[in-house]
Design a protein around this motif. Structure first.
Motif, PDB file in Angstrom:
ATOM      1  N   ARG A 115      36.449  50.426  26.395  1.00 23.09           N
ATOM      2  CA  ARG A 115      35.449  49.669  27.132  1.00 23.09           C
ATOM      3  C   ARG A 115      35.115  48.467  26.261  1.00 23.09           C
ATOM      4  N   THR A 131      35.500  36.816  34.595  1.00 22.65           N
ATOM      5  CA  THR A 131      36.202  38.019  35.035  1.00 22.65           C
ATOM      6  C   THR A 131      37.106  38.456  33.880  1.00 22.65           C
ATOM      7  N   TYR A 132      37.693  39.620  34.020  1.00 26.85           N
ATOM      8  CA  TYR A 132      38.594  40.093  32.973  1.00 26.85           C
ATOM      9  C   TYR A 132      39.804  40.769  33.587  1.00 26.85           C
ATOM     10  N   GLU A 161      35.232  42.524  37.172  1.00 31.25           N
ATOM     11  CA  GLU A 161      34.115  41.681  36.774  1.00 31.25           C
ATOM     12  C   GLU A 161      33.225  42.463  35.822  1.00 31.25           C
ATOM     13  N   PHE A 162      32.523  41.746  34.978  1.00 31.37           N
ATOM     14  CA  PHE A 162      31.581  42.373  34.057  1.00 31.37           C
ATOM     15  C   PHE A 162      30.336  42.800  34.822  1.00 31.37           C
ATOM     16  N   THR A 179      32.600  46.058  30.689  1.00 32.48           N
ATOM     17  CA  THR A 179      33.683  46.360  31.622  1.00 32.48           C
ATOM     18  C   THR A 179      33.519  47.818  32.037  1.00 32.48           C
ATOM     19  N   LYS A 180      34.364  48.267  32.930  1.00 31.27           N
ATOM     20  CA  LYS A 180      34.344  49.692  33.267  1.00 31.27           C
ATOM     21  C   LYS A 180      35.052  50.474  32.155  1.00 31.27           C
ATOM     22  N   TYR A 193      42.352  42.737  26.503  1.00 33.62           N
ATOM     23  CA  TYR A 193      41.479  42.181  27.540  1.00 33.62           C
ATOM     24  C   TYR A 193      41.677  40.671  27.555  1.00 33.62           C
TER      25      TYR A 193
END
Length: 89
Positions: free
Chosen positions: A7, A22-23, A42-43, A49-50, A63
């Protein structure tokens, strides 16, 4: 086989806003150099992040951070054995 976790917490300062970022999370096999998993997201409102479960800790975890569809940062992270640890940038 033990499960590892990944994470990322991404901290931003004005004028940047989390809603503009975004990532893309990528897992690659270092031996074959092939990407074996990707996720785009998206954060959350705190910059996280998830959670991702990592089943092969020898894989490379990356990432990519995007600002309006343009890569602004590439971050290599490690997998953690406990879900209460995460990477911070």
């Amino acid at each position: 086989m033990s499960i590892k976790y990944s994470r990322l917490e991404f901290k931003v300062y004005p004028p940047l806003k989390l809603k503009d970022l975004t990532y893309k999370f990528m897992v690659s096999n270092p031996l074959t150099k092939k990407t074996i998993f990707t996720y785009e997201g998206e954060f959350d409102d705190k910059g996280f992040t998830k959670w991702f479960h990592i089943y092969s800790p020898q894989n490379t975890l990356i990432y990519l951070i995007f600002y309006r569809n343009e890569v602004i940062q590439k971050i290599a992270v490690k997998a953690y054995s406990q879900p209460n640890n995460w990477s911070f940038f």
